[in-house]
Write a protein that holds these residues in place. Structure first.
Motif, short mmCIF file in Angstrom:
data_model
loop_
_atom_site.label_atom_id
_atom_site.label_comp_id
_atom_site.label_asym_id
_atom_site.label_seq_id
_atom_site.Cartn_x
_atom_site.Cartn_y
_atom_site.Cartn_z
N LEU A 217 0.88 -1.17 0.00
CA LEU A 217 0.00 0.00 0.00
C LEU A 217 0.92 1.22 0.00
CD1 LEU A 217 -2.59 -1.15 2.66
CD2 LEU A 217 -3.13 -0.54 0.30
N THR A 218 0.98 1.92 -1.12
CA THR A 218 1.96 2.99 -1.33
C THR A 218 1.26 4.34 -1.23
OG1 THR A 218 3.18 1.49 -2.78
CG2 THR A 218 3.73 3.83 -2.92
N TYR A 219 1.51 5.03 -0.12
CA TYR A 219 0.84 6.29 0.17
C TYR A 219 1.59 7.47 -0.44
CZ TYR A 219 -2.17 3.98 3.60
OH TYR A 219 -3.10 3.18 4.21
N TYR B 15 2.83 -11.14 1.47
CA TYR B 15 3.07 -10.30 2.63
C TYR B 15 2.70 -8.86 2.26
CZ TYR B 15 5.57 -14.44 4.08
OH TYR B 15 5.89 -15.74 4.40
N ILE B 16 1.92 -8.21 3.10
CA ILE B 16 1.44 -6.86 2.79
C ILE B 16 2.14 -5.84 3.68
CG2 ILE B 16 -0.59 -5.37 2.67
CD1 ILE B 16 -2.22 -7.96 2.18
N TYR B 17 2.64 -4.81 3.02
CA TYR B 17 3.34 -3.70 3.70
C TYR B 17 2.67 -2.38 3.33
CZ TYR B 17 7.18 -6.85 4.85
OH TYR B 17 7.93 -7.88 5.36
N LYS C 254 10.64 6.14 3.58
CA LYS C 254 11.28 6.35 4.88
C LYS C 254 10.51 5.62 5.99
CE LYS C 254 12.91 10.96 3.68
NZ LYS C 254 12.74 12.39 3.93
N ASN C 255 9.30 5.18 5.69
CA ASN C 255 8.42 4.58 6.68
C ASN C 255 7.76 3.35 6.05
OD1 ASN C 255 6.73 4.08 8.82
ND2 ASN C 255 5.73 6.08 8.79
N PHE C 256 8.41 2.19 6.16
CA PHE C 256 7.98 0.96 5.49
C PHE C 256 7.61 -0.05 6.58
CE2 PHE C 256 8.54 -2.90 2.95
CZ PHE C 256 7.99 -2.50 1.73
N ASN C 257 6.33 -0.43 6.66
CA ASN C 257 5.85 -1.25 7.77
C ASN C 257 5.06 -2.46 7.31
OD1 ASN C 257 6.67 0.62 9.94
ND2 ASN C 257 5.19 1.97 8.95
N TYR C 258 5.29 -3.58 8.01
CA TYR C 258 4.56 -4.83 7.76
C TYR C 258 3.15 -4.70 8.32
CZ TYR C 258 3.26 -9.75 8.25
OH TYR C 258 2.60 -10.95 8.18
N LEU C 259 2.15 -5.13 7.53
CA LEU C 259 0.75 -5.08 7.96
C LEU C 259 0.17 -6.46 8.23
CD1 LEU C 259 -0.61 -2.35 5.52
CD2 LEU C 259 0.12 -2.07 7.91
N GLY C 260 0.53 -7.44 7.42
CA GLY C 260 -0.04 -8.79 7.57
C GLY C 260 0.24 -9.60 6.33
N LYS C 261 -0.40 -10.75 6.23
CA LYS C 261 -0.20 -11.62 5.07
C LYS C 261 -1.50 -12.30 4.70
CE LYS C 261 1.46 -15.42 7.92
NZ LYS C 261 2.58 -16.30 8.23
N ILE C 262 -1.57 -12.76 3.44
CA ILE C 262 -2.74 -13.50 2.96
C ILE C 262 -2.29 -14.77 2.25
CG2 ILE C 262 -4.22 -11.46 2.76
CD1 ILE C 262 -3.67 -11.52 -0.31
N ILE C 263 -3.13 -15.78 2.33
CA ILE C 263 -2.96 -17.01 1.55
C ILE C 263 -3.86 -16.83 0.34
CG2 ILE C 263 -3.33 -19.50 1.53
CD1 ILE C 263 -3.00 -19.45 4.60
#
Length: 173
Positions: free
Chosen positions: A48-50, A121-123, A101-110
């Motif tokens: 998700l690129t803000y 993997y979603i970031y 500068k602010n890259f964060n892990y959010l979760g994952k999906i199958i």
């Protein structure tokens, strides 16, 4: 109750650059045997690129299986042994030209548990700054789209955005 299927045989059907296809013979919980066609995939990362608080950068690409352009969040395949965060940062720059500068892990999906072992993997990437000037790999052609988040939610509801990783990523917003 535990419904584990024990693998009792495996036959390689296809080994490709990205996926492998195996035919497994399994013993079912009731003692009978069955076959399972399993696609092995290395997995991937989606971002998700803000661009700002209300706007995402999305990519539009021609997707051959559907014979049309598909709008989705930036994403890419994990290389063998690659860490998902490293992959995500690489794919962000390759597909959008930006670093974060602010890259964060959010979760994952199958993605498709009935036949494939792919995990995405979603970031999220915030506080973007310019990285490389050229985008895409040599066989990848990408249109960048800046879209307001509220509009994306409506596009998902209307069916204009159908990509599973993109739709799923909105659970993390």
């Amino acid at each position: 109750m535990n419904f584990v299927e024990k693998t009792i045989g495996k036959k390689s059907i296809y080994e490709g650059k990205i996926i492998n296809l195996n035919l497994l013979k399994v013993k079912l919980p009731n003692g009978k045997e069955s076959n399972r066609e399993i696609v092995n995939h290395p997995g991937g990362v989606a971002i998700l690129t803000y661009k700002d608080q209300d706007t995402l950068i999305m990519v539009e690409q021609f997707r051959k299986p559907f014979e049309r352009m598909v709008l989705e969040i930036p994403a890419g395949k994990l290389e063998k042994g690659e860490d998902p965060e490293t992959c995500g940062k690489r794919e962000l720059e390759e597909e959008t030209g930006y670093k974060s500068k602010n890259f964060n892990y959010l979760g994952k999906i199958i993605t498709s548990p009935g036949f494939c072992d792919e995990i995405i993997y979603i970031y999220e990437a915030r506080d973007l700054y310019k990285g490389r000037d050229d985008i895409g790999d040599e066989d990848e052609f990408i249109n960048l789209k800046e879209i307001k988040i509220d509009r994306i939610k409506d596009m998902i509801k209307s069916g204009d955005i159908e990509d599973a990783k993109t739709v799923s990523s909105f659970m993390f917003i």
